[in-house]
Design an enzyme around this catalytic site. Structure first.
Site, PDB file in Angstrom:
ATOM      1  N   HIS A  28       0.836  -1.206   0.000  1.00 27.19           N
ATOM      2  CA  HIS A  28       0.000   0.000   0.000  1.00 27.19           C
ATOM      3  C   HIS A  28       0.873   1.261   0.000  1.00 27.19           C
ATOM      4  CE1 HIS A  28      -2.711  -2.974   2.197  1.00 27.19           C
ATOM      5  NE2 HIS A  28      -3.446  -2.650   1.153  1.00 27.19           N
TER       6      HIS A  28
ATOM      7  N   LYS B  42      -0.575  -6.890  -7.786  1.00 23.98           N
ATOM      8  CA  LYS B  42      -0.809  -8.040  -6.905  1.00 23.98           C
ATOM      9  C   LYS B  42      -2.187  -8.657  -7.183  1.00 23.98           C
ATOM     10  CE  LYS B  42      -0.951 -10.548  -3.029  1.00 23.98           C
ATOM     11  NZ  LYS B  42      -2.374 -10.868  -3.022  1.00 23.98           N
TER      12      LYS B  42
HETATM   13  P1  AMP Z   1      -6.260  -4.316  -0.443  1.00 20.00           P
HETATM   14  O1  AMP Z   1      -6.183  -3.446   0.762  1.00 20.00           O
HETATM   15  O2  AMP Z   1      -5.673  -5.659  -0.247  1.00 20.00           O
HETATM   16  O3  AMP Z   1      -7.646  -4.344  -1.039  1.00 20.00           O
HETATM   17  O4  AMP Z   1      -5.349  -3.641  -1.523  1.00 20.00           O
HETATM   18  C1  AMP Z   1      -5.488  -2.289  -1.888  1.00 20.00           C
HETATM   19  C2  AMP Z   1      -4.634  -2.018  -3.087  1.00 20.00           C
HETATM   20  O5  AMP Z   1      -3.273  -2.308  -2.767  1.00 20.00           O
HETATM   21  C3  AMP Z   1      -5.008  -2.884  -4.290  1.00 20.00           C
HETATM   22  O6  AMP Z   1      -4.887  -2.104  -5.472  1.00 20.00           O
HETATM   23  C4  AMP Z   1      -3.960  -3.961  -4.249  1.00 20.00           C
HETATM   24  O7  AMP Z   1      -3.689  -4.539  -5.506  1.00 20.00           O
HETATM   25  C5  AMP Z   1      -2.764  -3.199  -3.733  1.00 20.00           C
HETATM   26  N1  AMP Z   1      -1.799  -4.124  -3.141  1.00 20.00           N
HETATM   27  C6  AMP Z   1      -2.034  -5.045  -2.170  1.00 20.00           C
HETATM   28  N2  AMP Z   1      -0.909  -5.763  -1.911  1.00 20.00           N
HETATM   29  C7  AMP Z   1       0.043  -5.287  -2.739  1.00 20.00           C
HETATM   30  C8  AMP Z   1       1.415  -5.609  -2.978  1.00 20.00           C
HETATM   31  N3  AMP Z   1       2.027  -6.584  -2.311  1.00 20.00           N
HETATM   32  N4  AMP Z   1       2.076  -4.921  -3.917  1.00 20.00           N
HETATM   33  C9  AMP Z   1       1.464  -3.935  -4.627  1.00 20.00           C
HETATM   34  N5  AMP Z   1       0.187  -3.578  -4.452  1.00 20.00           N
HETATM   35  C10 AMP Z   1      -0.522  -4.241  -3.531  1.00 20.00           C
END
Ligand code: AMP
Length: 286
Positions: free
Chosen positions: A39, A151
């Site tokens: 994030h 991801k």
């Molecule tokens: P989430 O909180 O898991 O819904 O993720 C929010 C955003 O962060 C989404 O666009 C995910 O794809 C991105 N994200 C989550 N984990 C990663 C990671 N390891 N590397 C890059 N982006 C990420």
């Protein structure tokens, strides 16, 4: 300290005053919270490209299916606000369920061939929930740019198509996956893993390196590579099930012969934790 907003009307007015009166470019990072380095990378990209960076923190019930981990999904708003402060985020939008869904939504967005394959096939309704919340957040925040991690590669493709088909005036910016020192893709769900399970979860990343080696040796058949990846991961303790291993082109069309730029996508259960990961073919020189 970022300004914390709970109400749509208030953050909309805040963003409008920056955009209209000051001419600021607005970057938006939608998240479900429990923030980590992945994030942070999205936030840093937004900070580079925009004058104002907004982070939303909302665990969207609509994208969780029955029996999934909605209740146990990790939540810690104060910790997240601290991370946003460290990163220089201007405002955090953390709405309540009541604010986001005052009524049961009747609109259902489907994107043929995109929301009904891979994750969408295993988790019916998941991308409908994602599209619903993303579109709603875009309407509330009205950003110039929005940042999505590779991801969740299929989610990125779904959002790109949603924006393209509906001419939503937002630029979707993809951000490469952040991994830890051993290759595990960072995820809020990694907190569920015991140390032994985490060790087995490294098999996901290592299976991508195996695939790269097989490709280097001339094995281009997608079915052969998928089987090799599946067998490799299943040979690890605590790996309960492989939901899918697939190889598709960058637009997520199926492929027979694998080439550079294609994506390996997989979903694996390690213990009670469902992990997803993906890999762009050619990204590791083995
Ligand atoms: P989430 O909180 O898991 O819904 O993720 C929010 C955003 O962060 C989404 O666009 C995910 O794809 C991105 N994200 C989550 N984990 C990663 C990671 N390891 N590397 C890059 N982006 C990420």
């Amino acid at each position: 300290m970022p300004t914390l907003f709970k109400r749509s009307r208030e953050i909309r007015n805040y963003v409008r005053s920056h955009r209209c009166e000051k001419g600021h470019a607005v970057g938006f990072v939608p998240t479900m919270g429990y923030l980590h380095e992945g994030h942070r990378k999205l936030i840093r990209e937004s900070k580079i490209q925009n004058d104002l960076t907004i982070v939303s923190i909302y665990v969207n019930p609509l994208q969780f299916g029955e029996g999934e981990d909605y209740e146990r999904y990790p939540r810690d708003l104060q910790r997240d606000i601290g991370i946003c402060e460290e990163e220089g985020v201007d405002a955090v939008f953390a709405p309540t369920d009541e604010e986001m869904y005052p009524e049961r939504p009747l609109v259902s967005i489907e994107i043929k061939g995109l929301t009904d394959v891979l994750e969408g096939k295993l988790r019916p309704g998941h991308f409908n929930g994602v599209c619903n919340v993303v579109l709603k957040l875009f309407n509330i925040i009205q950003p110039d740019r929005a940042y999505f991690g590779e991801k969740d590669y299929q989610q990125l493709k779904v959002v790109e198509r949603l924006v393209k088909d509906l001419k939503i005036p937002v630029e979707v910016v993809p951000v490469a996956t952040v991994r830890d020192g051993e290759g595990l893709a960072l995820s809020s769900r990694n907190t569920y893993l015991s140390p032994e399970e985490r060790e087995s979860a490294l098999s996901l990343y290592r299976s991508f390196l195996l695939a790269e080696r097989l490709l280097r040796d001339g094995n281009r058949d997608a079915n052969f590579l998928k089987e090799a990846i599946r067998d490799f991961i299943l040979a690890h303790p605590h790996v309960r099930k492989v939901d899918y291993v697939d190889i598709r082109d960058e637009k997520l069309n199926p492929v027979q012969e694998v080439k550079e730029g294609d994506r390996i996508l997989l979903a694996v259960w390690v213990g009670d934790t469902r992990l997803i990961d993906n890999w762009r073919v050619g990204d590791a020189k083995v």
